[in-house]
Design a protein around this motif. Structure first.
Motif, short mmCIF file in Angstrom:
data_model
loop_
_atom_site.label_atom_id
_atom_site.label_comp_id
_atom_site.label_asym_id
_atom_site.label_seq_id
_atom_site.Cartn_x
_atom_site.Cartn_y
_atom_site.Cartn_z
N ASP A 155 -2.70 46.26 40.36
CA ASP A 155 -2.99 46.19 38.93
C ASP A 155 -3.81 47.38 38.45
O ASP A 155 -3.99 47.56 37.24
N MET A 156 -4.36 48.17 39.38
CA MET A 156 -5.22 49.28 39.01
C MET A 156 -4.44 50.57 38.78
O MET A 156 -5.00 51.57 38.33
N ASP A 157 -3.17 50.56 39.10
CA ASP A 157 -2.36 51.76 38.89
C ASP A 157 -1.78 51.72 37.48
O ASP A 157 -1.86 50.73 36.77
N TYR A 158 -1.18 52.86 37.07
CA TYR A 158 -0.45 52.87 35.81
C TYR A 158 0.69 51.87 35.88
O TYR A 158 1.36 51.73 36.92
N GLY A 159 0.93 51.19 34.79
CA GLY A 159 2.05 50.27 34.75
C GLY A 159 3.29 50.97 34.21
O GLY A 159 3.33 52.21 34.07
N ASP A 160 4.29 50.19 33.89
CA ASP A 160 5.52 50.72 33.32
C ASP A 160 5.24 51.20 31.90
O ASP A 160 4.75 50.43 31.07
N PRO A 161 5.52 52.47 31.58
CA PRO A 161 5.28 52.96 30.22
C PRO A 161 6.03 52.17 29.16
O PRO A 161 5.61 52.13 28.00
N ALA A 162 7.12 51.52 29.55
CA ALA A 162 7.89 50.72 28.59
C ALA A 162 7.23 49.38 28.31
O ALA A 162 7.60 48.71 27.34
N GLY A 163 6.25 48.99 29.13
CA GLY A 163 5.57 47.73 28.89
C GLY A 163 5.56 46.83 30.10
O GLY A 163 6.41 46.94 30.99
N HIS A 164 4.58 45.95 30.15
CA HIS A 164 4.43 44.95 31.21
C HIS A 164 5.62 44.00 31.14
O HIS A 164 5.86 43.35 30.12
N PHE A 189 10.33 47.39 23.95
CA PHE A 189 9.40 48.42 24.39
C PHE A 189 8.04 48.15 23.76
O PHE A 189 7.92 48.03 22.53
N VAL A 190 7.02 48.02 24.59
CA VAL A 190 5.67 47.74 24.11
C VAL A 190 5.02 49.05 23.70
O VAL A 190 5.06 50.05 24.44
N THR A 191 4.41 49.07 22.52
CA THR A 191 3.82 50.28 21.95
C THR A 191 2.38 50.01 21.52
O THR A 191 1.89 48.89 21.62
N GLY A 192 1.75 51.04 20.98
CA GLY A 192 0.39 50.91 20.47
C GLY A 192 0.32 50.34 19.07
O GLY A 192 -0.76 50.35 18.48
N ARG A 353 8.49 57.62 29.23
CA ARG A 353 8.06 58.12 30.53
C ARG A 353 7.64 59.59 30.45
O ARG A 353 6.76 60.03 31.20
N ALA A 354 8.24 60.32 29.52
CA ALA A 354 7.90 61.74 29.39
C ALA A 354 6.59 61.95 28.63
O ALA A 354 5.90 62.95 28.86
N GLY A 355 6.24 61.02 27.75
CA GLY A 355 5.10 61.30 26.86
C GLY A 355 3.98 60.29 26.85
O GLY A 355 3.06 60.40 26.05
N GLY A 358 1.73 54.46 28.74
CA GLY A 358 1.88 53.09 28.28
C GLY A 358 0.57 52.49 27.79
O GLY A 358 -0.47 53.15 27.76
N CYS A 359 0.63 51.25 27.39
CA CYS A 359 -0.54 50.52 26.89
C CYS A 359 -1.27 49.86 28.06
O CYS A 359 -0.67 49.62 29.11
N PRO A 360 -2.56 49.55 27.88
CA PRO A 360 -3.32 48.94 28.98
C PRO A 360 -2.65 47.69 29.53
O PRO A 360 -2.35 46.74 28.80
N GLN A 361 -2.42 47.69 30.85
CA GLN A 361 -1.68 46.60 31.47
C GLN A 361 -2.44 45.28 31.44
O GLN A 361 -1.84 44.21 31.29
N LEU A 362 -3.77 45.34 31.57
CA LEU A 362 -4.55 44.12 31.59
C LEU A 362 -4.40 43.36 30.27
O LEU A 362 -4.18 42.14 30.26
N MET A 363 -4.51 44.06 29.15
CA MET A 363 -4.39 43.40 27.86
C MET A 363 -2.98 42.87 27.65
O MET A 363 -2.79 41.77 27.12
N GLN A 364 -1.98 43.61 28.10
CA GLN A 364 -0.61 43.12 28.00
C GLN A 364 -0.43 41.84 28.80
O GLN A 364 0.26 40.90 28.37
N ALA A 365 -1.04 41.80 29.98
CA ALA A 365 -0.91 40.61 30.83
C ALA A 365 -1.56 39.39 30.19
O ALA A 365 -1.03 38.28 30.29
N ILE A 366 -2.69 39.59 29.51
CA ILE A 366 -3.35 38.47 28.83
C ILE A 366 -2.47 37.94 27.71
O ILE A 366 -2.31 36.73 27.53
N VAL A 367 -1.89 38.85 26.92
CA VAL A 367 -1.00 38.43 25.84
C VAL A 367 0.22 37.70 26.41
O VAL A 367 0.67 36.68 25.86
N ALA A 368 0.75 38.20 27.54
CA ALA A 368 1.91 37.54 28.16
C ALA A 368 1.55 36.12 28.57
O ALA A 368 2.34 35.18 28.36
N ASP A 369 0.37 35.93 29.18
CA ASP A 369 -0.05 34.58 29.55
C ASP A 369 -0.18 33.69 28.31
O ASP A 369 0.21 32.51 28.32
#
Length: 483
Positions: A155-164, A189-192, A353-355, A358-369
């Motif tokens: 969980d500490m690495d970069y996640g998928d730039p397209a979103g969790h 695609f998850v964005t800011g 992936r080029a630019g 992605g968004c913070p994975q932890l916050m995405q995971a909380i929203v997913a839950d």
């Protein structure tokens, strides 16, 4: 920026064009910091959007987007021909001086970060914010704590730039059921947020200089984002049925995209009629153009069930669906999403992936839950009932205070209403200025118009918690307007 004596505005420092921070955001941050630190004082006039855009060598829409955000947050007030000024209702200095590291300022950012604890409070009638008092913070804290306790090395690495992926799956499932948008997780695609989604769509699908239809009146940042991306926004009028497709064809027949808010048009609140929706889809199919559907508050419909999204009618895969958690949860999440046609998934994935990391994975995971466990659907049902009541509180208080002098426009949904004062000689900008001076964040409808100047005051009702509060706020408004 102008001084009180009316001398020529001092230019802002040169903008950083080789950083990821958008130009309108850089301008916004620098003005906000100057106001908070007392460099710009209450009542002081700032440069016009045209002159500042010329001085900074940016599109006028870029400056207007920054000014629009500052005005929406209560920092600036537009006074029509008299120009734009720092809100007189603000204290002379919002933050204490800070010592920056010697000679160091983060590139693309303001010289000093604002002290969050001293930020101005939410102003009554503010637009575009959900009911902060009704957010399930205890539940949210439990979900967040559970995620943090379970964090692992992966969980500490970069996640998928397209979103969790679990969040993308939850969004796809939610849209299929509640908004009638059939899509797979691969198309999400998850964005800011909305601005990031629109900028991404423009970058992937359009060539620089392409014409894009935007609504008139409309959401001010849309033009700024498109201008920053090198596109040419073309204002197309909106009537009671939505965007005038026939006028769009007349004004910009070669347009490559249309950006619309069909569920609740921002800011008029009208819903695009079915014939107009089909007309727009036919145009996009024949012209091989794209439609970005900004469904910014489509969940909030009070007269009946939420309307199906325009995307649900899209038989030719020309619609991109943009959503955000800013209105449904809270804006500090800075999370949005974009649903793209299946054949465009690879191009969007490559662009992210080029630019972007992605968004913070932890916050995405909380929203997913929050979504997977059913809390999101329950929260939206609760908010629909709550907002219907709060809208009624404000509408009734306006009618009781102003009587026949006010005409309140209640559309089928949304998060604000429009109050018009047909017998008043002054324009809505002057009325909004009076309200803002009294600490009420009503906004002038005419300021969101490119051509025809519709009149009215835009008032957010989501944080009007009771009839008593509604009467108190409207009493302040009545005293400020002196009607």
């Amino acid at each position: 920026m102008n001084n009180p004596a009316g001398h020529s505005p001092a230019p802002l420092p040169a903008l950083e064009r080789d950083v990821s921070t958008p130009l309108h955001r850089q301008i916004y941050l620098r003005f906000r910091t100057a106001i908070e630190q007392g460099v710009l004082k209450p009542g002081e006039r700032v440069a016009s959007a045209r002159s500042l855009a010329s001085a900074l060598n940016v599109a006028r829409g870029t400056v207007e987007a920054a000014y629009g955000q500052l005005a929406g947050e209560g920092y600036l007030i537009a006074r029509g021909p008299a120009g734009t000024v720092v809100s007189p209702a603000l204290p002379a200095r919002l933050v204490e001086p800070r010592r920056a590291a010697a000679g160091h300022v983060e590139r693309g950012a303001a010289p000093a970060a604002p002290d969050v604890a001293r930020m101005p409070p939410l102003l009554p009638l503010q637009l575009g914010v959900p009911a902060f008092d009704a957010f399930p913070r205890k539940l949210w804290a439990r979900l967040a704590a559970r995620r943090i306790r379970a964090i692992g090395v992966s969980d500490m690495d970069y996640g998928d730039p397209a979103g969790h992926l679990p969040l993308r799956e939850a969004i796809a499932a939610y849209l299929g059921v509640s908004r009638g948008v059939p899509c797979s997780a691969a198309q999400v695609f998850v964005t800011g947020g909305y601005r990031a989604s629109l900028a991404l769509a423009a970058r992937v699908l359009l060539e620089p200089g392409a014409q894009v239809w935007v609504e008139d009146p409309g959401f001010p940042p849309t033009g700024g984002v498109l201008g920053d991306a090198g596109m040419r926004p073309v204002a197309v009028p909106v009537d009671a049925e939505g965007l005038r497709v026939d006028l769009g064809r007349h004004r910009a027949a070669a347009a490559r995209m249309a950006v619309i808010t069909p569920s609740h048009q921002a800011p008029l609140g009208v819903s695009m009629s079915l014939p107009r929706r089909l007309q727009l889809l036919d145009w996009a199919s024949r012209a091989r153009a794209w439609i970005v559907e900004d469904d910014y508050d489509g969940e909030y419909h009070y007269a009946s069930a939420p309307l199906p999204a325009l995307k649900s009618l899209d038989g030719h895969d020309r619609v991109l669906y943009a959503g955000s958690f800013s209105k449904s949860l809270y804006p500090g999440l800075a999370l949005g999403y974009l649903v793209v046609p299946q054949r465009q998934c690879q191009a969007f994935d490559a662009a992210l992936r080029a630019g972007s990391n992605g968004c913070p994975q932890l916050m995405q995971a909380i929203v997913a839950d929050f979504m997977h466990e059913g809390h999101f659907a329950r929260h939206l049902r609760k908010m629909r009932l709550l907002y219907a009541r709060r809208r009624a509180f404000l509408e009734q208080a306006l009618q009781q205070a102003f009587g026949d002098a006010v005409a309140v426009a209640l559309q089928g949904g949304g998060m604000h209403l429009i109050a018009r004062f047909p017998g008043v000689q002054e324009g809505d900008a002057a009325l909004a200025r009076r309200a803002q001076t009294a600490g009420l964040n009503a906004q002038a409808l005419s300021e969101r118009c490119a051509s025809a100047r519709e009149q009215g005051l835009l008032m957010g009702f989501t944080n009007i918690a009771s009839q008593v509060q509604a009467r108190r706020v409207v009493k302040r408004l009545q005293a400020a307007l002196a009607l």
